[in-house]
Design a protein around this motif. Structure first.
Motif, PDB file in Angstrom:
ATOM      1  N   VAL A  57       0.805  -1.210   0.000  1.00  0.00           N
ATOM      2  CA  VAL A  57       0.000   0.000   0.000  1.00  0.00           C
ATOM      3  C   VAL A  57       0.840   1.263   0.000  1.00  0.00           C
ATOM      4  O   VAL A  57       0.521   2.231  -0.704  1.00  0.00           O
ATOM      5  N   TYR A  58       1.954   1.258   0.741  1.00  0.00           N
ATOM      6  CA  TYR A  58       2.688   2.500   0.952  1.00  0.00           C
ATOM      7  C   TYR A  58       4.014   2.583   0.195  1.00  0.00           C
ATOM      8  O   TYR A  58       4.623   3.657   0.146  1.00  0.00           O
ATOM      9  N   VAL A  59       4.467   1.492  -0.381  1.00  0.00           N
ATOM     10  CA  VAL A  59       5.734   1.515  -1.131  1.00  0.00           C
ATOM     11  C   VAL A  59       5.503   1.139  -2.598  1.00  0.00           C
ATOM     12  O   VAL A  59       5.814   1.911  -3.507  1.00  0.00           O
ATOM     13  N   VAL A  60       4.963  -0.058  -2.811  1.00  0.00           N
ATOM     14  CA  VAL A  60       4.789  -0.531  -4.188  1.00  0.00           C
ATOM     15  C   VAL A  60       3.765   0.322  -4.946  1.00  0.00           C
ATOM     16  O   VAL A  60       3.994   0.710  -6.091  1.00  0.00           O
ATOM     17  N   ALA A  61       2.632   0.628  -4.313  1.00  0.00           N
ATOM     18  CA  ALA A  61       1.562   1.353  -4.997  1.00  0.00           C
ATOM     19  C   ALA A  61       2.013   2.719  -5.507  1.00  0.00           C
ATOM     20  O   ALA A  61       1.796   3.039  -6.681  1.00  0.00           O
ATOM     21  N   PRO A  62       2.656   3.571  -4.682  1.00  0.00           N
ATOM     22  CA  PRO A  62       3.064   4.870  -5.222  1.00  0.00           C
ATOM     23  C   PRO A  62       4.120   4.768  -6.321  1.00  0.00           C
ATOM     24  O   PRO A  62       4.069   5.501  -7.298  1.00  0.00           O
ATOM     25  N   LEU A  63       5.081   3.841  -6.128  1.00  0.00           N
ATOM     26  CA  LEU A  63       6.106   3.676  -7.145  1.00  0.00           C
ATOM     27  C   LEU A  63       5.500   3.158  -8.451  1.00  0.00           C
ATOM     28  O   LEU A  63       5.843   3.611  -9.544  1.00  0.00           O
ATOM     29  N   ARG A  64       4.581   2.196  -8.341  1.00  0.00           N
ATOM     30  CA  ARG A  64       3.929   1.655  -9.530  1.00  0.00           C
ATOM     31  C   ARG A  64       3.069   2.723 -10.213  1.00  0.00           C
ATOM     32  O   ARG A  64       3.018   2.799 -11.443  1.00  0.00           O
ATOM     33  N   GLY A  65       2.407   3.558  -9.434  1.00  0.00           N
ATOM     34  CA  GLY A  65       1.591   4.620 -10.017  1.00  0.00           C
ATOM     35  C   GLY A  65       2.417   5.599 -10.827  1.00  0.00           C
ATOM     36  O   GLY A  65       2.040   5.979 -11.935  1.00  0.00           O
ATOM     37  N   PHE A 158      -3.196   5.454  -2.510  1.00  0.00           N
ATOM     38  CA  PHE A 158      -2.767   5.273  -3.896  1.00  0.00           C
ATOM     39  C   PHE A 158      -3.587   4.225  -4.655  1.00  0.00           C
ATOM     40  O   PHE A 158      -3.101   3.646  -5.623  1.00  0.00           O
ATOM     41  N   GLY A 159      -4.826   3.986  -4.233  1.00  0.00           N
ATOM     42  CA  GLY A 159      -5.688   3.098  -4.990  1.00  0.00           C
ATOM     43  C   GLY A 159      -5.803   1.690  -4.453  1.00  0.00           C
ATOM     44  O   GLY A 159      -6.559   0.883  -5.010  1.00  0.00           O
ATOM     45  N   ILE A 160      -5.063   1.339  -3.398  1.00  0.00           N
ATOM     46  CA  ILE A 160      -5.183   0.022  -2.766  1.00  0.00           C
ATOM     47  C   ILE A 160      -5.512   0.238  -1.296  1.00  0.00           C
ATOM     48  O   ILE A 160      -4.789   0.956  -0.595  1.00  0.00           O
ATOM     49  N   ASP A 161      -6.566  -0.379  -0.836  1.00  0.00           N
ATOM     50  CA  ASP A 161      -7.060  -0.167   0.521  1.00  0.00           C
ATOM     51  C   ASP A 161      -6.347  -1.116   1.499  1.00  0.00           C
ATOM     52  O   ASP A 161      -6.395  -2.343   1.336  1.00  0.00           O
ATOM     53  N   TRP A 221      -4.239  -5.194  -8.327  1.00  0.00           N
ATOM     54  CA  TRP A 221      -3.304  -4.415  -7.514  1.00  0.00           C
ATOM     55  C   TRP A 221      -2.237  -3.755  -8.388  1.00  0.00           C
ATOM     56  O   TRP A 221      -1.777  -2.662  -8.082  1.00  0.00           O
ATOM     57  N   TRP A 222      -1.885  -4.400  -9.456  1.00  0.00           N
ATOM     58  CA  TRP A 222      -0.835  -3.890 -10.332  1.00  0.00           C
ATOM     59  C   TRP A 222      -1.332  -2.689 -11.156  1.00  0.00           C
ATOM     60  O   TRP A 222      -0.584  -1.753 -11.409  1.00  0.00           O
ATOM     61  N   LEU A 223      -2.618  -2.716 -11.528  1.00  0.00           N
ATOM     62  CA  LEU A 223      -3.156  -1.654 -12.384  1.00  0.00           C
ATOM     63  C   LEU A 223      -3.798  -0.513 -11.601  1.00  0.00           C
ATOM     64  O   LEU A 223      -3.799   0.630 -12.056  1.00  0.00           O
ATOM     65  N   ALA A 224      -4.340  -0.807 -10.414  1.00  0.00           N
ATOM     66  CA  ALA A 224      -5.091   0.202  -9.670  1.00  0.00           C
ATOM     67  C   ALA A 224      -4.276   1.458  -9.354  1.00  0.00           C
ATOM     68  O   ALA A 224      -4.777   2.580  -9.541  1.00  0.00           O
ATOM     69  N   PRO A 225      -3.026   1.361  -8.891  1.00  0.00           N
ATOM     70  CA  PRO A 225      -2.267   2.587  -8.612  1.00  0.00           C
ATOM     71  C   PRO A 225      -2.042   3.439  -9.853  1.00  0.00           C
ATOM     72  O   PRO A 225      -2.049   4.671  -9.771  1.00  0.00           O
ATOM     73  N   VAL A 226      -1.848   2.787 -11.008  1.00  0.00           N
ATOM     74  CA  VAL A 226      -1.650   3.543 -12.242  1.00  0.00           C
ATOM     75  C   VAL A 226      -2.922   4.302 -12.601  1.00  0.00           C
ATOM     76  O   VAL A 226      -2.894   5.485 -12.958  1.00  0.00           O
ATOM     77  N   ILE A 227      -4.060   3.603 -12.521  1.00  0.00           N
ATOM     78  CA  ILE A 227      -5.342   4.241 -12.846  1.00  0.00           C
ATOM     79  C   ILE A 227      -5.615   5.402 -11.889  1.00  0.00           C
ATOM     80  O   ILE A 227      -5.994   6.500 -12.318  1.00  0.00           O
ATOM     81  N   TYR A 228      -5.390   5.174 -10.600  1.00  0.00           N
ATOM     82  CA  TYR A 228      -5.642   6.236  -9.628  1.00  0.00           C
ATOM     83  C   TYR A 228      -4.725   7.435  -9.869  1.00  0.00           C
ATOM     84  O   TYR A 228      -5.165   8.591  -9.814  1.00  0.00           O
ATOM     85  N   HIS A 229      -3.458   7.164 -10.154  1.00  0.00           N
ATOM     86  CA  HIS A 229      -2.501   8.242 -10.397  1.00  0.00           C
ATOM     87  C   HIS A 229      -2.918   9.071 -11.617  1.00  0.00           C
ATOM     88  O   HIS A 229      -2.859  10.310 -11.596  1.00  0.00           O
ATOM     89  N   GLU A 230      -3.354   8.395 -12.670  1.00  0.00           N
ATOM     90  CA  GLU A 230      -3.719   9.103 -13.899  1.00  0.00           C
ATOM     91  C   GLU A 230      -5.012   9.892 -13.730  1.00  0.00           C
ATOM     92  O   GLU A 230      -5.180  10.955 -14.335  1.00  0.00           O
ATOM     93  N   LEU A 231      -5.936   9.379 -12.924  1.00  0.00           N
ATOM     94  CA  LEU A 231      -7.239  10.026 -12.790  1.00  0.00           C
ATOM     95  C   LEU A 231      -7.252  11.137 -11.750  1.00  0.00           C
ATOM     96  O   LEU A 231      -8.259  11.841 -11.623  1.00  0.00           O
ATOM     97  N   THR A 232      -6.172  11.292 -11.004  1.00  0.00           N
ATOM     98  CA  THR A 232      -6.131  12.344  -9.977  1.00  0.00           C
ATOM     99  C   THR A 232      -4.922  13.248 -10.164  1.00  0.00           C
ATOM    100  O   THR A 232      -4.416  13.819  -9.192  1.00  0.00           O
TER     101      THR A 232
END
Length: 847
Positions: A57-65, A158-161, A221-232
């Motif tokens: 949630v706090y490391v992989v998600a932001p980097l992946r986004g 970052f899109g993962i709860d 989980w792999w796509l959600a941070p990217v989608i959230y980053h792009e939409l916000t």
């Protein structure tokens, strides 16, 4: 300075050593503590999973986004674009449906129910939803409450709860106990994870195994941070809200066919636009996420499920939103009461009564399905006109038209147009039965016989009102030939290049000759034109192919579409004037003209200039406007689209191609003083008579001559038949013209039957008088009915005031008008209302 450096070094060393010390302490106290026995393995797994969740949630998600935003931005944009539908409304604002996915995607479309792998590319099945500009606020709030209440907060930055991830082991244990077999649990899917699921068609399935479910979860989980980053991006969540309103599955008809997005679901379920939804209705749609509304009834068991689900949506989930999210007690009470009223059962799909009747009449087998399926509904009600609508948008924007358009309002009544289409099909069947022996074996005119090696040539019958709004539209195929030849549509951009259109317009080009001659102001209807191929006798008839050099009157020349006398007369006008008219109307000169070959006057008379049926139609519309006194107003190219509902990108007319067909001001091409002669010459094919007999290329439609009908003020038309090098090989048959009824309603029209390709004639010895006139007759009958319900008093000339005759004393002493004076007044008024051209035509026909 040195003590500070030592302090910083010590802090850094402590931070580096801290994880190792924590791990060592954990290993000694838990993982390798023999006193805990087997429990140490369970505790180790729990701690490891917590660490995994925190890192995810706090490391992989932001980097992946961040990384995915660079590499996947274009792909996400295109994948999402494919899912947005184009809504179609009729002139009264009734929702007709949405474009079929096959018409609504720029490059590829998958209308099956499973993914298609093409090498490294995977085309996922498409759904279509009407994009919204402003997301209903209560829908968004209720959706967040149920599906992702921590979105953007510390627990889901970052899109993962985090809580959703931590929930998976616990739910796995409870599901395993409940099902008495190993079962992987579920975690809270965030909105970005649901977007990934719906965009890439990976929904949960009751039949999927544990490993399949785990693989799907990791992909989300792999796509959600990217989608959230792009939409916000830029801390603006507008696009995030729009995706939530556009892409989520909210309803389905019996047997499938889901409805995605709040706009289209609102249209079908509640019969209104999303912006007009009440708070309770917004809560209902938000509560239908992951529990889609079942629209149509089915088996007894299905009906039970349908009702139970609807009550759960309205009485539990939607009511929870009302109670938790609304602070005003009065509003809350009102919303709860409305939800209670809705709880009686799901509403039937909403269709306007007139459209519903049309579905039952013209497609009874599909009527029930079309109620709940906006694509099927549009396919039935719009028929081939939807291909014309798409082509019109392509000619404005090219392949990128969907970036600018989210909906269109048609110019025509879809129900009336369906009736016209059915009548035209019947007339084509009659023509085929009468002239079938002259058709090429590969062709038929009966739409029901198409297939099995037979095809219908291009059949076009289109009429537009005085404002350029198409009111009747018939085409036989799916390539929209009205808008131009396929060869003239640029493959790279989708735009139409008129210079590449090779379809010759045949003798309809003589309308240009009539304008050019009348503009000179020298001729009358009785002017003599030298005919080097005149017959020995019958100069007042349409006899031709003689060897005499005789003069033929202008009215006879145009009535009978005689080439030789018009070629000679047109050449005297001058080539620059003809070239100005050809270019002004947007036609293309034949290729030989560039090499000093065919002069413009000859090309126009012989119809060797090229253009689409729409361009010929536009020419007739310009002539009509000049003849009814609107010569100073711009005349639009006839179109099927009355208004556009633009996306943000399309507002203000942005993106419109410079190559679109421009408006034409009639007075820029037609001298106002020329209109009486133009009217006389172009009415002649319908009205000309000699010795009490009708002559002319449209004599079979002489009953539509305005001089012989009380319900008409004006009617002109010109025919044309294009052949190949073989004079009996029919390529195209044309009729184009304009008509105005006595109540002011005015229409321009074009009728075409042909292939447009000289190397592909479809018949032998058939002409416009045999093939196109029956179609025009049906079109005119339909327009007469349309005119009755759409009078246009504004298109009628202002009445002239005439002095009243002096009254005379009667024998009884009363004052009254003289019968002779009244008769003179009636005759004077009748003559005064006739234009000089009408007076000339009346004089000629009386002979």
């Amino acid at each position: 300075m040195l003590p500070l450096l030592r302090l910083l070094t010590a802090i850094a060393d402590a931070l580096v050593r801290a994880p190792w010390r924590v791990m060592r302490l954990f290993g000694q106290a838990v993982a390798f503590n023999p006193k805990l026995g087997p429990l140490r393995h369970v505790l180790t797994a729990c701690v490891a999973y917590v660490v995994f969740a925190l890192v995810l949630v706090y490391v992989v998600a932001p980097l992946r986004g961040l990384a995915g935003g660079v590499t996947m931005r274009d792909k996400l944009g295109y994948d999402a674009e494919r899912w947005l539908a184009t809504a179609v409304y009729d002139p009264k604002g009734s929702f007709v449906g949405t474009f079929d996915a096959r018409l609504d995607s720029q490059r590829d479309v998958n209308y099956t129910d499973s993914a298609i792998e093409l090498g490294d590319y995977v085309a996922n099945p498409d759904h279509k939803s009407i994009p919204v500009k402003v997301v209903p606020d209560h829908y968004w709030q209720c959706l967040l409450f149920h599906e992702d209440r921590y979105l953007g907060g510390p627990l889901n930055p970052f899109g993962i709860d985090l809580l959703g991830v931590l929930k998976i082991p616990f739910s796995s244990i409870t599901r395993t106990i409940a099902q008495r077999r190993p079962s992987l649990g579920v975690g809270g899917s965030t909105l970005p994870m649901q977007f990934a699921r719906v965009i890439y068609k990976t929904p949960p399935s009751t039949s999927e195994g544990g490993f399949t479910k785990l693989r799907r979860k990791f992909s989300e989980w792999w796509l959600a941070p990217v989608i959230y980053h792009e939409l916000t991006r830029g801390s603006d969540d507008t696009r995030l809200k729009q995706w939530a309103a556009n892409h989520i599955w909210l309803a389905q008809r019996t047997g499938g066919q889901p409805l995605h997005g709040v706009e289209v679901t609102s249209r079908i379920v509640f019969g209104k636009e999303a912006k007009d939804l009440s708070i309770a209705e917004q809560f209902v749609l938000a509560s239908a996420v992951n529990r889609p509304i079942i629209l149509l009834e089915g088996s007894e068991r299905l009906n039970e499920v349908r009702l139970d689900r609807w009550r759960y949506i309205t009485e539990v989930r939607a009511r929870t939103c009302a109670e938790k999210l609304i602070k005003d007690e009065t509003v809350k009470t009102s919303v709860v009461f409305e939800l209670m009223a809705l709880g009686g059962g799901p509403p039937d799909p909403k269709v306007k009564p007139k459209l519903q009747e049309a579905l039952q009449t013209y497609a009874p087998a599909l009527a029930k399905r079309a109620e709940a399926n906006p694509v099927t509904r549009a396919n039935v009600l719009l028929d081939t006109s939807r291909f014309g609508i798409r082509e019109e948008m392509k000619q404005l924007y090219g392949y990128t038209w969907r970036d600018y358009v989210r909906g269109v309002t048609t110019t025509f009544d879809v129900v009336e147009n369906l009736a016209f289409r059915q009548a035209t099909d019947a007339r084509l069947a009659e023509i085929d039965a009468k002239w079938g022996s002259r058709l090429d074996p590969a062709f038929t005119l009966d739409p029901k016989k198409a297939g099995d090696g037979k095809q219908v040539p291009d059949v076009v019958a289109v009429a537009a009102d005085a404002d350029g709004h198409i009111v009747r539209y018939y085409e036989s195929g799916q390539t929209a030939p009205y808008y131009g030849s396929q060869a003239a549509r640029v493959a790279e951009t989708g735009l139409y290049d008129s210079a590449q259109d090779g379809r010759m317009i045949a003798s309809t080009g003589k309308m240009i000759a009539a304008i050019a001659i009348a503009n000179q102001g020298k001729d009358t209807a009785d002017s003599l034109y030298l005919d080097t191929e005149a017959p020995d006798r019958g100069l007042e008839t349409c006899d031709k192919h003689g060897h005499e050099r005789r003069g033929r009157r202008a009215i006879v020349t145009f009535a009978c579409s005689l080439n030789a006398p018009l070629v000679n007369r047109a050449a005297l006008v001058g080539q620059p004037r003809f070239r100005k008219l050809i270019d002004g109307f947007g036609f293309t000169m034949p290729p030989a003209a560039a090499e000093g070959g065919t002069p413009p006057s000859t090309a126009a008379v012989l119809g060797q200039i090229a253009g689409s049926p729409r361009r010929v139609h536009h020419m007739s519309a310009v002539i009509l406007a000049a003849l009814i006194g609107r010569g100073s107003s711009s005349v639009h190219a006839p179109g099927l689209i009355q208004t556009y509902d633009y996306t943000f990108k399309g507002e203000g007319g942005a993106g419109i191609a410079a190559t679109r067909q421009p408006d034409i001001v009639p007075n820029s091409l037609i001298r106002p003083g020329a209109t009486p002669l133009i009217k006389t010459l172009l009415e002649a094919p319908l009205c000309y008579q000699a010795d009490g007999q009708s002559h002319g290329t449209l004599k079979s439609l002489s009953r539509w001559c305005a001089a012989r009908r009380g319900d008409l003020r004006l009617h002109f038309a010109k025919t044309g038949t294009q052949v190949s090098t073989d004079p009996d090989a029919t390529v195209d048959t044309w009729i184009s013209g304009g008509i105005q009824f006595s109540n002011g309603a005015a229409y321009s029209y074009v009728v075409l039957v042909g292939t447009g390709t000289p190397t592909q004639p479809w018949a032998r010895g058939l002409h416009a008088s045999q093939v196109a006139t029956p179609l025009l007759d049906g079109l005119l009958e339909d327009l007469a009915g349309h005119a009755k319900s759409h009078p246009r008093q504004d298109l009628l000339p202002r009445r002239r005031l005439t002095p009243r005759p002096a009254p005379v004393a009667s024998a009884s002493g009363h004052r009254q008008f003289s019968a002779t004076a009244a008769a003179r007044r009636t005759a004077a008024e009748t003559t005064a209302t006739l234009t000089p051209g009408e007076q000339a035509l009346r004089s000629l026909t009386s002979r």
